[in-house]
Design a protein around this motif. Structure first.
Motif, PDB file in Angstrom:
ATOM      1  N   ASN A   1     -59.838 -62.346  22.938  1.00 22.20           N
ATOM      2  CA  ASN A   1     -59.743 -63.807  22.960  1.00 22.20           C
ATOM      3  C   ASN A   1     -58.467 -64.266  23.641  1.00 22.20           C
ATOM      4  O   ASN A   1     -58.479 -65.170  24.479  1.00 22.20           O
ATOM      5  N   LEU A   2     -57.345 -63.637  23.300  1.00 19.24           N
ATOM      6  CA  LEU A   2     -56.069 -64.015  23.893  1.00 19.24           C
ATOM      7  C   LEU A   2     -56.033 -63.674  25.381  1.00 19.24           C
ATOM      8  O   LEU A   2     -55.489 -64.440  26.182  1.00 19.24           O
ATOM      9  N   GLU A   3     -56.616 -62.547  25.753  1.00 14.11           N
ATOM     10  CA  GLU A   3     -56.693 -62.192  27.173  1.00 14.11           C
ATOM     11  C   GLU A   3     -57.444 -63.264  27.952  1.00 14.11           C
ATOM     12  O   GLU A   3     -57.038 -63.664  29.050  1.00 14.11           O
ATOM     13  N   GLY A   4     -58.540 -63.762  27.356  1.00 15.90           N
ATOM     14  CA  GLY A   4     -59.293 -64.837  28.003  1.00 15.90           C
ATOM     15  C   GLY A   4     -58.455 -66.087  28.181  1.00 15.90           C
ATOM     16  O   GLY A   4     -58.521 -66.761  29.219  1.00 15.90           O
ATOM     17  N   ILE A   5     -57.641 -66.406  27.181  1.00 15.06           N
ATOM     18  CA  ILE A   5     -56.774 -67.583  27.264  1.00 15.06           C
ATOM     19  C   ILE A   5     -55.744 -67.418  28.384  1.00 15.06           C
ATOM     20  O   ILE A   5     -55.545 -68.317  29.209  1.00 15.06           O
ATOM     21  N   ILE A   6     -55.109 -66.264  28.429  1.00 17.30           N
ATOM     22  CA  ILE A   6     -54.056 -66.027  29.416  1.00 17.30           C
ATOM     23  C   ILE A   6     -54.610 -66.059  30.836  1.00 17.30           C
ATOM     24  O   ILE A   6     -54.024 -66.678  31.740  1.00 17.30           O
ATOM     25  N   VAL A   7     -55.757 -65.417  31.049  1.00 12.74           N
ATOM     26  CA  VAL A   7     -56.371 -65.417  32.382  1.00 12.74           C
ATOM     27  C   VAL A   7     -56.814 -66.828  32.755  1.00 12.74           C
ATOM     28  O   VAL A   7     -56.628 -67.285  33.888  1.00 12.74           O
ATOM     29  N   ALA A   8     -57.392 -67.562  31.792  1.00 13.00           N
ATOM     30  CA  ALA A   8     -57.864 -68.926  32.064  1.00 13.00           C
ATOM     31  C   ALA A   8     -56.702 -69.859  32.377  1.00 13.00           C
ATOM     32  O   ALA A   8     -56.823 -70.762  33.212  1.00 13.00           O
ATOM     33  N   GLU A   9     -55.567 -69.673  31.722  1.00 11.86           N
ATOM     34  CA  GLU A   9     -54.391 -70.497  32.016  1.00 11.86           C
ATOM     35  C   GLU A   9     -53.945 -70.313  33.463  1.00 11.86           C
ATOM     36  O   GLU A   9     -53.503 -71.267  34.112  1.00 11.86           O
ATOM     37  N   ALA A  10     -54.077 -69.089  33.970  1.00  9.84           N
ATOM     38  CA  ALA A  10     -53.682 -68.819  35.350  1.00  9.84           C
ATOM     39  C   ALA A  10     -54.695 -69.370  36.348  1.00  9.84           C
ATOM     40  O   ALA A  10     -54.332 -69.932  37.385  1.00  9.84           O
ATOM     41  N   ILE A  11     -55.988 -69.227  36.019  1.00  6.45           N
ATOM     42  CA  ILE A  11     -57.041 -69.646  36.951  1.00  6.45           C
ATOM     43  C   ILE A  11     -57.233 -71.158  36.922  1.00  6.45           C
ATOM     44  O   ILE A  11     -57.349 -71.806  37.963  1.00  6.45           O
ATOM     45  N   PHE A  12     -57.287 -71.728  35.719  1.00  2.00           N
ATOM     46  CA  PHE A  12     -57.523 -73.168  35.547  1.00  2.00           C
ATOM     47  C   PHE A  12     -56.233 -73.807  35.034  1.00  2.00           C
ATOM     48  O   PHE A  12     -56.169 -74.316  33.907  1.00  2.00           O
ATOM     49  N   SER A  13     -55.213 -73.791  35.860  1.00  2.00           N
ATOM     50  CA  SER A  13     -53.867 -74.171  35.426  1.00  2.00           C
ATOM     51  C   SER A  13     -53.743 -75.653  35.081  1.00  2.00           C
ATOM     52  O   SER A  13     -52.853 -76.039  34.317  1.00  2.00           O
ATOM     53  N   GLY A  14     -54.628 -76.486  35.611  1.00  2.00           N
ATOM     54  CA  GLY A  14     -54.547 -77.911  35.319  1.00  2.00           C
ATOM     55  C   GLY A  14     -55.384 -78.356  34.142  1.00  2.00           C
ATOM     56  O   GLY A  14     -55.377 -79.536  33.773  1.00  2.00           O
ATOM     57  N   ALA A  15     -56.114 -77.429  33.530  1.00  2.00           N
ATOM     58  CA  ALA A  15     -57.035 -77.779  32.439  1.00  2.00           C
ATOM     59  C   ALA A  15     -56.373 -77.628  31.077  1.00  2.00           C
ATOM     60  O   ALA A  15     -55.453 -76.825  30.900  1.00  2.00           O
ATOM     61  N   LYS A  16     -56.846 -78.424  30.116  1.00  2.00           N
ATOM     62  CA  LYS A  16     -56.439 -78.244  28.731  1.00  2.00           C
ATOM     63  C   LYS A  16     -57.101 -76.984  28.202  1.00  2.00           C
ATOM     64  O   LYS A  16     -58.307 -76.784  28.378  1.00  2.00           O
ATOM     65  N   GLN A  17     -56.332 -76.145  27.543  1.00  2.00           N
ATOM     66  CA  GLN A  17     -56.867 -74.941  26.911  1.00  2.00           C
ATOM     67  C   GLN A  17     -57.011 -75.226  25.414  1.00  2.00           C
ATOM     68  O   GLN A  17     -56.051 -75.633  24.758  1.00  2.00           O
ATOM     69  N   VAL A  18     -58.226 -74.993  24.893  1.00  2.00           N
ATOM     70  CA  VAL A  18     -58.524 -75.368  23.506  1.00  2.00           C
ATOM     71  C   VAL A  18     -59.118 -74.171  22.772  1.00  2.00           C
ATOM     72  O   VAL A  18     -59.972 -73.458  23.316  1.00  2.00           O
ATOM     73  N   ALA A  19     -58.688 -73.949  21.539  1.00  2.00           N
ATOM     74  CA  ALA A  19     -59.191 -72.847  20.720  1.00  2.00           C
ATOM     75  C   ALA A  19     -60.094 -73.378  19.616  1.00  2.00           C
ATOM     76  O   ALA A  19     -59.738 -74.325  18.909  1.00  2.00           O
TER      77      ALA A  19
ATOM     78  N   VAL B   1     -60.811 -75.880  29.099  1.00  2.00           N
ATOM     79  CA  VAL B   1     -61.421 -74.574  28.845  1.00  2.00           C
ATOM     80  C   VAL B   1     -61.432 -74.378  27.334  1.00  2.00           C
ATOM     81  O   VAL B   1     -60.381 -74.431  26.679  1.00  2.00           O
ATOM     82  N   GLY B   2     -62.611 -74.190  26.790  1.00  2.00           N
ATOM     83  CA  GLY B   2     -62.761 -73.964  25.357  1.00  2.00           C
ATOM     84  C   GLY B   2     -62.914 -72.479  25.083  1.00  2.00           C
ATOM     85  O   GLY B   2     -63.756 -71.814  25.686  1.00  2.00           O
ATOM     86  N   HIS B   3     -62.099 -71.967  24.190  1.00  2.00           N
ATOM     87  CA  HIS B   3     -62.089 -70.540  23.887  1.00  2.00           C
ATOM     88  C   HIS B   3     -62.541 -70.289  22.461  1.00  2.00           C
ATOM     89  O   HIS B   3     -62.043 -70.910  21.519  1.00  2.00           O
ATOM     90  N   ARG B   4     -63.463 -69.361  22.306  1.00  2.00           N
ATOM     91  CA  ARG B   4     -63.783 -68.877  20.978  1.00  2.00           C
ATOM     92  C   ARG B   4     -62.694 -67.908  20.555  1.00  2.00           C
ATOM     93  O   ARG B   4     -62.376 -66.955  21.265  1.00  2.00           O
ATOM     94  N   VAL B   5     -62.089 -68.163  19.395  1.00  2.00           N
ATOM     95  CA  VAL B   5     -61.099 -67.256  18.821  1.00  2.00           C
ATOM     96  C   VAL B   5     -61.622 -66.834  17.453  1.00  2.00           C
ATOM     97  O   VAL B   5     -61.962 -67.674  16.620  1.00  2.00           O
ATOM     98  N   VAL B   6     -61.660 -65.539  17.224  1.00  2.00           N
ATOM     99  CA  VAL B   6     -62.321 -65.029  16.022  1.00  2.00           C
ATOM    100  C   VAL B   6     -61.529 -65.329  14.753  1.00  2.00           C
ATOM    101  O   VAL B   6     -62.062 -65.882  13.796  1.00  2.00           O
ATOM    102  N   HIS B   7     -60.252 -64.965  14.720  1.00  2.00           N
ATOM    103  CA  HIS B   7     -59.507 -65.075  13.455  1.00  2.00           C
ATOM    104  C   HIS B   7     -58.410 -66.121  13.555  1.00  2.00           C
ATOM    105  O   HIS B   7     -57.498 -66.001  14.365  1.00  2.00           O
ATOM    106  N   GLY B   8     -58.509 -67.138  12.716  1.00  2.00           N
ATOM    107  CA  GLY B   8     -57.478 -68.157  12.639  1.00  2.00           C
ATOM    108  C   GLY B   8     -56.586 -68.011  11.431  1.00  2.00           C
ATOM    109  O   GLY B   8     -55.651 -68.792  11.252  1.00  2.00           O
ATOM    110  N   GLY B   9     -56.885 -67.026  10.581  1.00  2.00           N
ATOM    111  CA  GLY B   9     -56.086 -66.817   9.380  1.00  2.00           C
ATOM    112  C   GLY B   9     -56.011 -68.081   8.538  1.00  2.00           C
ATOM    113  O   GLY B   9     -56.951 -68.881   8.483  1.00  2.00           O
ATOM    114  N   SER B  10     -54.899 -68.275   7.885  1.00  2.00           N
ATOM    115  CA  SER B  10     -54.689 -69.491   7.087  1.00  2.00           C
ATOM    116  C   SER B  10     -54.050 -70.596   7.912  1.00  2.00           C
ATOM    117  O   SER B  10     -53.885 -71.718   7.438  1.00  2.00           O
TER     118      SER B  10
END
Length: 399
Positions: free
Chosen positions: A126-144, A87-96
């Motif tokens: 963005n983080l909410e999407g990551i957390i929900v995706a981790e629960a739904i697609f528990s076997g997938a790599k989560q990527v930002a 699951v590829g996630h768009r995350v807006v702010h990565g800071g430094s």
């Protein structure tokens, strides 16, 4: 490799299921107007198109609805979440901390959370999407994939603020830039188009991303060299609920003279300003409809919106020392012929001449909307942040 792409914006979720490396889109869709009285949902496959109107209060409910459709016995495109590799996630702010695409860990999530204050309308979604995706697609790599990454090429003369040096060296306060995935995607498509159709490498380009959030990038030889958004995604252009550029003195006046708290000022500038503050509406479709019916506030707000864009075209043309093309993209940039016309009117000095009949054409393809004698090309290029994210996720997981 099957990759679900989640692009959780401030008031929307775009999603695609993409089979890589063929870039074959198995399904796609969008939920917009999240949090408003009525939200719009679309879900599209090769054989199905669903359009529904319903109240969707927040991103969690929206993401759960998308998962239900993907797994639906009748219209779904997967039978089990085990089919999803990443699951590829768009995350807006990565800071430094983040200048590249990364596999999401607990530490990555903590850092995204720490950056909430810099992107309060986006990083929480963005983080909410990551957390929900981790629960739904528990076997997938989560990527930002971070919006800020494309703008790492902005030179210090442009990204450093004229404040004490230690605030950059110690606290990393600088211009970071946003919507980088979109600006990268459309600029690369623009350069390819210009090379093939105009015999022009397109080394000087201004990309104009107009949605609920808005930004512009000056791109020279494929690299971002300046950008309208800065330390957080708040300044620059007038946006749906964000003010864009405002004199800093206004903030001190609101606090010291009018008695506003800093929290109230932040809320005002982030969530109650922009087109909403000017008109009472945050969705441009509503604003344009009311403007056509004679609403003076809406007419003025649209004029102000276009005026701000024109100012940045002028300054970025100077920075680039030339201009080959301007590109309109994202929901408003691709669909609002009215905004494009306002922006491109009385811009002949910059070689910008709009063909009004071409401007009214709607298409999902790259298209020119300039006159034949226009020195500067005016392009409308549908952004596809999801494909760009999928490419970066695939590259990370296979190299």
């Amino acid at each position: 490799m099957k990759i679900v792409i989640l692009n959780s914006g401030s008031s929307s979720i775009k999603y695609q299921l993409i089979n890589m490396p063929s870039n074959d889109v198995l399904c796609s869709g969008m939920i917009d107007r999240i949090g408003l009285e009525t939200s719009n949902l679309t879900y599209v496959t090769d054989t199905t198109k669903i359009e529904e109107n319903m109240p969707i209060a927040n991103h969690k409910i929206g993401l759960e609805k998308i998962a239900q459709l993907l797994l639906d016995e009748t219209v779904g495109v997967i039978k089990s979440t085990a089919e999803i590799d990443a699951v590829g996630h768009r995350v807006v702010h990565g800071g430094s901390a983040f200048s590249n695409t990364v596999i999401i860990t607990a530490a990555v999530k903590d850092k995204i959370r720490q950056l909430f204050e810099l992107a309060p309308l986006h990083n929480p979604a963005n983080l909410e999407g990551i957390i929900v995706a981790e629960a739904i697609f528990s076997g997938a790599k989560q990527v930002a994939v971070f919006d800020t990454a494309f703008h790492q090429t902005i030179p210090v003369v442009a990204h450093k603020y004229a404040i004490p040096n230690y605030l950059l060296t110690e606290n990393k306060i600088r211009l970071y830039g946003f919507h980088g995935t979109s600006h990268k995607y459309v600029s690369e498509n623009a350069m390819q188009y210009l090379k093939q159709n105009v015999n022009n490498e397109g080394s000087n380009i201004i990309t104009i991303h107009l949605g609920n959030g808005c930004s512009m990038t000056a791109i020279k030889e494929g690299k971002s060299i300046d950008h309208t958004l800065g330390f957080g995604p708040m300044n620059g252009l007038i946006m749906g609920t964000r003010s864009g550029d405002v004199d800093q003195s206004v903030i001190f006046y609101l606090v010291n003279t009018l008695g506003y708290s800093l929290e109230a000022v932040n809320t005002m500038l982030q969530k109650q300003s922009g087109m909403l503050g000017l008109t009472g509406y945050s969705d441009l479709r509503d604003i344009e409809a009311n403007a056509e019916n004679g609403n003076a506030d809406c007419q003025l707000a649209l004029a102000m919106n276009a005026y701000r864009i024109k100012k940045y075209i002028g300054s970025y043309t100077a920075v680039l020392n030339g201009l080959d093309a301007i590109i309109f993209t994202a929901g408003i940039g691709e669909n609002s012929s009215y905004i494009r016309k306002l922006v491109c009117t009385d811009m002949e000095y910059f070689g910008i001449r709009l063909d009004e009949s071409k401007n009214e054409i709607r298409s999902k393809a790259i298209r020119e909307i300039n006159t034949e004698d226009s020195k500067t090309k005016i392009l409308v290029i549908p952004t596809n942040e999801e494909i760009e994210i999928a490419n970066q996720v695939f590259e990370l997981l296979t190299t």
